[in-house]
Design a protein around this motif. Structure first.
Motif, PDB file in Angstrom:
ATOM      1  N   GLY A  71     -40.664 172.891  83.856  1.00 50.01           N
ATOM      2  CA  GLY A  71     -40.903 174.306  84.600  1.00 50.01           C
ATOM      3  C   GLY A  71     -39.525 174.825  85.236  1.00 50.01           C
ATOM      4  N   LEU A  72     -38.744 173.918  85.711  1.00 52.70           N
ATOM      5  CA  LEU A  72     -37.530 174.574  86.255  1.00 52.70           C
ATOM      6  C   LEU A  72     -36.587 174.911  85.225  1.00 52.70           C
ATOM      7  CD1 LEU A  72     -37.155 171.844  89.128  1.00 52.70           C
ATOM      8  CD2 LEU A  72     -37.738 174.215  89.631  1.00 52.70           C
ATOM      9  N   LEU A  73     -36.772 174.179  84.143  1.00 50.10           N
ATOM     10  CA  LEU A  73     -35.768 174.722  83.095  1.00 50.10           C
ATOM     11  C   LEU A  73     -36.303 176.080  82.530  1.00 50.10           C
ATOM     12  CD1 LEU A  73     -35.160 171.269  80.962  1.00 50.10           C
ATOM     13  CD2 LEU A  73     -33.494 172.732  82.363  1.00 50.10           C
ATOM     14  N   VAL A  74     -37.789 176.232  82.383  1.00 51.57           N
ATOM     15  CA  VAL A  74     -38.231 177.883  81.920  1.00 51.57           C
ATOM     16  C   VAL A  74     -37.828 178.795  82.969  1.00 51.57           C
ATOM     17  CG1 VAL A  74     -40.308 178.775  81.603  1.00 51.57           C
ATOM     18  CG2 VAL A  74     -40.124 176.570  80.584  1.00 51.57           C
ATOM     19  N   PHE A  75     -37.847 178.220  84.379  1.00 48.97           N
ATOM     20  CA  PHE A  75     -37.659 179.137  85.299  1.00 48.97           C
ATOM     21  C   PHE A  75     -36.133 179.552  85.002  1.00 48.97           C
ATOM     22  CE2 PHE A  75     -39.105 180.347  89.718  1.00 48.97           C
ATOM     23  CZ  PHE A  75     -38.392 181.624  89.745  1.00 48.97           C
ATOM     24  N   VAL A  76     -35.277 178.651  84.750  1.00 47.90           N
ATOM     25  CA  VAL A  76     -33.594 179.145  84.948  1.00 47.90           C
ATOM     26  C   VAL A  76     -33.581 180.009  83.685  1.00 47.90           C
ATOM     27  CG1 VAL A  76     -31.558 178.172  84.189  1.00 47.90           C
ATOM     28  CG2 VAL A  76     -32.919 177.169  86.184  1.00 47.90           C
ATOM     29  N   ALA A  77     -34.113 179.643  82.391  1.00 46.56           N
ATOM     30  CA  ALA A  77     -34.315 180.769  81.386  1.00 46.56           C
ATOM     31  C   ALA A  77     -34.784 181.980  81.489  1.00 46.56           C
ATOM     32  CB  ALA A  77     -35.016 180.010  80.110  1.00 46.56           C
ATOM     33  N   SER A  78     -35.781 182.037  82.514  1.00 47.43           N
ATOM     34  CA  SER A  78     -36.388 183.391  82.765  1.00 47.43           C
ATOM     35  C   SER A  78     -35.442 184.090  83.629  1.00 47.43           C
ATOM     36  CB  SER A  78     -37.717 183.270  83.587  1.00 47.43           C
ATOM     37  OG  SER A  78     -37.555 182.916  84.728  1.00 47.43           O
ATOM     38  N   LEU A  79     -34.502 183.397  84.468  1.00 45.69           N
ATOM     39  CA  LEU A  79     -33.672 184.097  85.304  1.00 45.69           C
ATOM     40  C   LEU A  79     -32.654 184.731  84.532  1.00 45.69           C
ATOM     41  CD1 LEU A  79     -33.221 181.639  88.242  1.00 45.69           C
ATOM     42  CD2 LEU A  79     -34.282 183.916  88.306  1.00 45.69           C
ATOM     43  N   ARG A  95     -33.186 194.549  71.728  1.00 45.57           N
ATOM     44  CA  ARG A  95     -33.474 194.152  70.213  1.00 45.57           C
ATOM     45  C   ARG A  95     -34.448 193.233  69.698  1.00 45.57           C
ATOM     46  NH1 ARG A  95     -27.597 192.104  68.951  1.00 45.57           N
ATOM     47  NH2 ARG A  95     -28.311 190.500  70.294  1.00 45.57           N
ATOM     48  N   PHE A  96     -34.815 192.447  70.636  1.00 47.12           N
ATOM     49  CA  PHE A  96     -35.916 191.260  70.374  1.00 47.12           C
ATOM     50  C   PHE A  96     -37.131 191.847  70.766  1.00 47.12           C
ATOM     51  CE2 PHE A  96     -31.522 189.231  70.885  1.00 47.12           C
ATOM     52  CZ  PHE A  96     -31.361 189.104  69.617  1.00 47.12           C
ATOM     53  N   VAL A  97     -37.417 192.274  71.932  1.00 49.70           N
ATOM     54  CA  VAL A  97     -38.642 192.654  72.413  1.00 49.70           C
ATOM     55  C   VAL A  97     -38.516 194.001  73.281  1.00 49.70           C
ATOM     56  CG1 VAL A  97     -39.619 190.305  72.629  1.00 49.70           C
ATOM     57  CG2 VAL A  97     -38.271 191.252  74.497  1.00 49.70           C
ATOM     58  N   ARG A  98     -39.711 194.723  73.233  1.00 48.72           N
ATOM     59  CA  ARG A  98     -39.583 195.986  73.980  1.00 48.72           C
ATOM     60  C   ARG A  98     -39.692 195.795  75.424  1.00 48.72           C
ATOM     61  NH1 ARG A  98     -44.010 197.081  69.990  1.00 48.72           N
ATOM     62  NH2 ARG A  98     -45.317 197.199  71.768  1.00 48.72           N
ATOM     63  N   HIS A  99     -40.297 194.687  75.934  1.00 45.87           N
ATOM     64  CA  HIS A  99     -40.362 194.328  77.273  1.00 45.87           C
ATOM     65  C   HIS A  99     -39.925 193.073  77.623  1.00 45.87           C
ATOM     66  CE1 HIS A  99     -42.668 198.177  77.648  1.00 45.87           C
ATOM     67  NE2 HIS A  99     -43.560 197.587  76.539  1.00 45.87           N
ATOM     68  N   PRO A 100     -38.564 192.793  77.655  1.00 45.05           N
ATOM     69  CA  PRO A 100     -38.032 191.556  78.045  1.00 45.05           C
ATOM     70  C   PRO A 100     -38.094 191.191  79.558  1.00 45.05           C
ATOM     71  CG  PRO A 100     -36.154 193.099  77.701  1.00 45.05           C
ATOM     72  CD  PRO A 100     -37.524 193.763  77.265  1.00 45.05           C
ATOM     73  N   MET A 101     -38.279 192.079  80.361  1.00 45.26           N
ATOM     74  CA  MET A 101     -38.569 191.843  81.613  1.00 45.26           C
ATOM     75  C   MET A 101     -39.974 191.403  81.915  1.00 45.26           C
ATOM     76  SD  MET A 101     -37.183 193.083  84.991  1.00 45.26           S
ATOM     77  CE  MET A 101     -36.363 194.265  84.586  1.00 45.26           C
ATOM     78  N   TYR A 102     -41.055 191.757  81.167  1.00 47.02           N
ATOM     79  CA  TYR A 102     -42.155 191.151  81.440  1.00 47.02           C
ATOM     80  C   TYR A 102     -41.949 189.737  80.439  1.00 47.02           C
ATOM     81  CZ  TYR A 102     -44.386 195.764  82.392  1.00 47.02           C
ATOM     82  OH  TYR A 102     -44.677 196.816  82.961  1.00 47.02           O
ATOM     83  N   THR A 103     -41.483 189.530  79.777  1.00 45.93           N
ATOM     84  CA  THR A 103     -41.209 188.320  79.049  1.00 45.93           C
ATOM     85  C   THR A 103     -40.564 187.254  80.076  1.00 45.93           C
ATOM     86  OG1 THR A 103     -40.750 189.113  76.778  1.00 45.93           O
ATOM     87  CG2 THR A 103     -40.020 186.973  77.232  1.00 45.93           C
ATOM     88  N   ALA A 104     -39.652 187.714  80.770  1.00 49.90           N
ATOM     89  CA  ALA A 104     -39.053 186.781  81.792  1.00 49.90           C
ATOM     90  C   ALA A 104     -39.977 186.587  82.836  1.00 49.90           C
ATOM     91  CB  ALA A 104     -37.780 187.691  82.514  1.00 49.90           C
ATOM     92  N   PHE A 105     -40.741 187.620  83.503  1.00 46.90           N
ATOM     93  CA  PHE A 105     -41.836 187.483  84.288  1.00 46.90           C
ATOM     94  C   PHE A 105     -43.160 186.432  83.928  1.00 46.90           C
ATOM     95  CE2 PHE A 105     -40.208 191.077  86.835  1.00 46.90           C
ATOM     96  CZ  PHE A 105     -40.273 190.497  88.120  1.00 46.90           C
ATOM     97  N   TRP A 106     -43.166 186.468  82.514  1.00 49.74           N
ATOM     98  CA  TRP A 106     -44.386 185.526  81.904  1.00 49.74           C
ATOM     99  C   TRP A 106     -43.801 184.136  81.998  1.00 49.74           C
ATOM    100  CZ3 TRP A 106     -49.131 185.964  81.883  1.00 49.74           C
ATOM    101  CH2 TRP A 106     -49.885 187.260  81.518  1.00 49.74           C
TER     102      TRP A 106
END
Length: 194
Positions: free
Chosen positions: A81-89, A122-133
């Motif tokens: 979970g913490l690794l996923v959080f760091v990736a989201s940051l 280039r990869f997704v239209r809403h990367p901010m939403y990807t980060a929040f997910w």
């Protein structure tokens, strides 16, 4: 890894989120808004998301409540979970950097607003939403409690489901066929999925 260490590290990730966002928030206030969709619906959705990703986990970290609903602690799950959080940051920062002066916490169009299609866009239209997910998933993995864990998925999930269509309509209205072309070739939130 212990439950306390997991909570503290998770709390530090939440602080890092704020540290990343703050300078962009200050800069964006200098840019003139042409259209802002900050209405009761938008305020309610933002409050629901803040409650799920902010208020509930902070209360759980600070007090342990509701301890009776703690799950059996898995150190491996907490580390994941913490690794996923760091990736989201990292993604969260890259998204803000790519948007620059176009960024806004609400559905808004700013003066000199441009359609951003480079960088992480280039990869997704809403990367901010990807980060929040990713953050919401990290919360469920790290805060192993039946209330605090899934609160982010529920809170942000409601915002996403009730907002993304409205945001895309605003982009279509603002950028016309340029948006349609971009949307046709770029997945919404998960890279490489149409």
């Amino acid at each position: 890894m212990t439950p306390l260490v997991a909570k503290l590290l998770y709390g530090l990730c939440m602080i890092a989120w704020w540290v990343i966002r703050r300078p962009f928030e200050r800069k964006s206030k200098r840019n003139v808004l042409l259209r802002d969709a900050m209405d009761v619906r938008e305020k309610t959705l933002l409050l629901i998301s803040l409650t799920g990703l902010g208020v509930i986990p902070l209360a759980y970290i600070a007090t342990g409540f509701p301890k009776a609903l703690d799950q059996g602690f898995s150190p491996l799950r907490a580390v994941a979970g913490l690794l996923v959080f760091v990736a989201s940051l990292v993604l969260f920062y890259a998204t803000h950097k790519a948007l620059g002066r176009n960024w806004s916490v609400t559905l808004a169009v700013r003066a000199e607003h441009s359609l951003v299609t480079g960088g992480v866009y280039r990869f997704v239209r809403h990367p901010m939403y990807t980060a929040f997910w990713m953050w919401a998933i990290a919360q469920a993995l790290t805060l192993q409690n039946w209330v605090a864990g899934p609160a982010g998925i529920i809170g942000f999930g409601l915002l996403y489901l009730l907002r993304v269509g409205r945001e895309e309509a605003l982009m279509r209205e603002t950028f016309g066929t340029a948006w349609d072309d971009y949307a046709a070739r770029t997945p919404r939130v998960i890279p490489f999925l149409s």
